[in-house]
Write an enzyme that holds these catalytic residues in place. Sequence first.
Site, PDB file in Angstrom:
ATOM      1  N   GLU A  13      22.305  16.596 -11.546  1.00 26.39           N
ATOM      2  CA  GLU A  13      21.772  17.826 -10.917  1.00 26.39           C
ATOM      3  C   GLU A  13      20.371  18.052 -11.446  1.00 26.39           C
ATOM      4  O   GLU A  13      20.112  18.979 -12.220  1.00 26.39           O
ATOM      5  CB  GLU A  13      22.676  19.040 -11.189  1.00 26.39           C
ATOM      6  CG  GLU A  13      22.243  20.280 -10.398  1.00 26.39           C
ATOM      7  CD  GLU A  13      22.892  21.579 -10.846  1.00 26.39           C
ATOM      8  OE1 GLU A  13      24.121  21.620 -11.061  1.00 26.39           O
ATOM      9  OE2 GLU A  13      22.147  22.567 -10.994  1.00 26.39           O
ATOM     10  N   HIS A  15      16.324  18.421 -10.673  1.00 27.11           N
ATOM     11  CA  HIS A  15      15.567  18.908  -9.522  1.00 27.11           C
ATOM     12  C   HIS A  15      14.123  18.446  -9.484  1.00 27.11           C
ATOM     13  O   HIS A  15      13.530  18.122 -10.505  1.00 27.11           O
ATOM     14  CB  HIS A  15      15.627  20.428  -9.500  1.00 27.11           C
ATOM     15  CG  HIS A  15      17.030  20.955  -9.440  1.00 27.11           C
ATOM     16  ND1 HIS A  15      17.872  20.711  -8.372  1.00 27.11           N
ATOM     17  CD2 HIS A  15      17.756  21.681 -10.319  1.00 27.11           C
ATOM     18  CE1 HIS A  15      19.049  21.292  -8.602  1.00 27.11           C
ATOM     19  NE2 HIS A  15      19.009  21.869  -9.787  1.00 27.11           N
ATOM     20  N   HIS A 161      25.150  23.992  -4.603  1.00 26.13           N
ATOM     21  CA  HIS A 161      24.246  24.474  -5.653  1.00 26.13           C
ATOM     22  C   HIS A 161      23.937  25.947  -5.431  1.00 26.13           C
ATOM     23  O   HIS A 161      23.838  26.397  -4.298  1.00 26.13           O
ATOM     24  CB  HIS A 161      22.956  23.650  -5.616  1.00 26.13           C
ATOM     25  CG  HIS A 161      22.032  23.929  -6.750  1.00 26.13           C
ATOM     26  ND1 HIS A 161      21.093  24.943  -6.722  1.00 26.13           N
ATOM     27  CD2 HIS A 161      21.917  23.336  -7.962  1.00 26.13           C
ATOM     28  CE1 HIS A 161      20.441  24.946  -7.880  1.00 26.13           C
ATOM     29  NE2 HIS A 161      20.922  23.993  -8.643  1.00 26.13           N
ATOM     30  N   ASP A 284      20.503  19.926 -15.207  1.00 26.32           N
ATOM     31  CA  ASP A 284      19.820  20.986 -14.462  1.00 26.32           C
ATOM     32  C   ASP A 284      18.349  21.045 -14.872  1.00 26.32           C
ATOM     33  O   ASP A 284      17.746  22.109 -14.903  1.00 26.32           O
ATOM     34  CB  ASP A 284      20.476  22.358 -14.632  1.00 26.32           C
ATOM     35  CG  ASP A 284      20.283  23.265 -13.415  1.00 26.32           C
ATOM     36  OD1 ASP A 284      19.596  22.849 -12.463  1.00 26.32           O
ATOM     37  OD2 ASP A 284      20.828  24.391 -13.421  1.00 26.32           O
TER      38      ASP A 284
HETATM   39  C1  GRE Z   1      16.236  28.270 -10.542  1.00 26.23           C
HETATM   40  O1  GRE Z   1      16.551  27.730  -9.476  1.00 26.23           O
HETATM   41  O2  GRE Z   1      15.234  28.967 -10.678  1.00 26.23           O
HETATM   42  C2  GRE Z   1      17.133  28.071 -11.722  1.00 26.23           C
HETATM   43  C3  GRE Z   1      18.192  27.177 -11.661  1.00 26.23           C
HETATM   44  C4  GRE Z   1      19.006  27.018 -12.765  1.00 26.23           C
HETATM   45  C5  GRE Z   1      18.770  27.715 -13.902  1.00 26.23           C
HETATM   46  C6  GRE Z   1      17.711  28.590 -13.984  1.00 26.23           C
HETATM   47  C7  GRE Z   1      16.887  28.786 -12.899  1.00 26.23           C
HETATM   48  O3  GRE Z   1      18.439  26.471 -10.535  1.00 26.23           O
HETATM   49  O4  GRE Z   1      15.870  29.635 -12.957  1.00 26.23           O
HETATM   50 ZN    ZN Z   2      20.367  23.285 -10.459  1.00 27.06          ZN
END
Ligand code: GRE
Ligand code: ZN
Length: 321
Positions: A13, A15, A161, A284
């Site tokens: 996961e 990004h 998600h 994450d």
């Molecule tokens: C975000 O999408 O801004 C996010 C996450 C996971 C943790 C903190 C966060 O996807 O700010």
């Molecule tokens: Zn995430």
Amino acid sequence: MLLKPKCPVIAIEEHYWDAELASHFTGIEAGRPGETQRRLDDLGALRLKEMDDAGIDIQVLSHGAPSTQKIGADIAVDLARRVNDRLHQAIGRHPTRFAGFAALPTADAKAAADELERCVTRLGFKGAMIHGLAHGKFIDNRQFWPIYARAEQLDVPIYLHPSLPHAAVADAYYADYAQQFPMVVRPAWGYTVETATTAIRMVLSGVFESHPRLKIILGHLGETLPFLVWRIDQALARPGQKSLSFRDVFCNNFYITTSGNFSTPALLCCIMEMGIDRILFAVDWPFVENLPATQWLATTPICDEDKVKILSGNSKRLLRM
Ligand code: GRE
Ligand code: ZN
């Protein structure tokens, strides 16, 4: 430092950000503050260095929220193709380090199913990620079922998600504290409630009766549901309701990841309720740092064989890597 067992480490996961897609957003959805955004934008040296420093071999890349879930069909169908093609190119520059989950134009479910198929069969993607509500609707709605039918046919998972809660929910539930504690709307609680609600609604919808081999992934150690599965299952089994085994569906059709939740007691609960074969490693990144994730897993009181399953064995099987 505790040694982890010898095995690849696959984080699923993780990004990134697509500038053209983000140009359709405003506010926090258009970009995150400072260093986080710099990392989201990087698909090269900085990302790879932080992976190397933490012993992460492969990231399965996905766009940050809300991805394509708030963009109308007129734009999203063509846009998602370009976004996925660009992700495919980025993966191609480091094919041993990156894999991908597709962004889907959920506004047109048939087109989204076709895009999923294109991404899996032509681009080698491992499945798709959907972020929160799609166009203000929970994604258990039948209009989205063509996506789940195709995912089942292709035998790839859909990763559910979090994204920002519905505006009315954000207002009624969090407005009092959002100023002082902006994270309460997002990872501290709002994301969790919204995503757990989506997962429960998916089970109630009957989509797993129509598509018994559909596979759904939840992050954040299952968005609290492993802790609650006994109670939800028991309550839904009381008389006067449609017959349904919540536990059977949750433990057979769902997988969970460790993203952003490096709690040993919580992990042990997940293992006890769902079994070790359903838990996959994720960080994450860049919302959460890599090193605390790999260090934590190395110190968990589980055997090496189970650590190997979480770190990559389960994702090799589920994502055919
Ligand atoms: C975000 O999408 O801004 C996010 C996450 C996971 C943790 C903190 C966060 O996807 O700010
Ligand atoms: Zn995430």
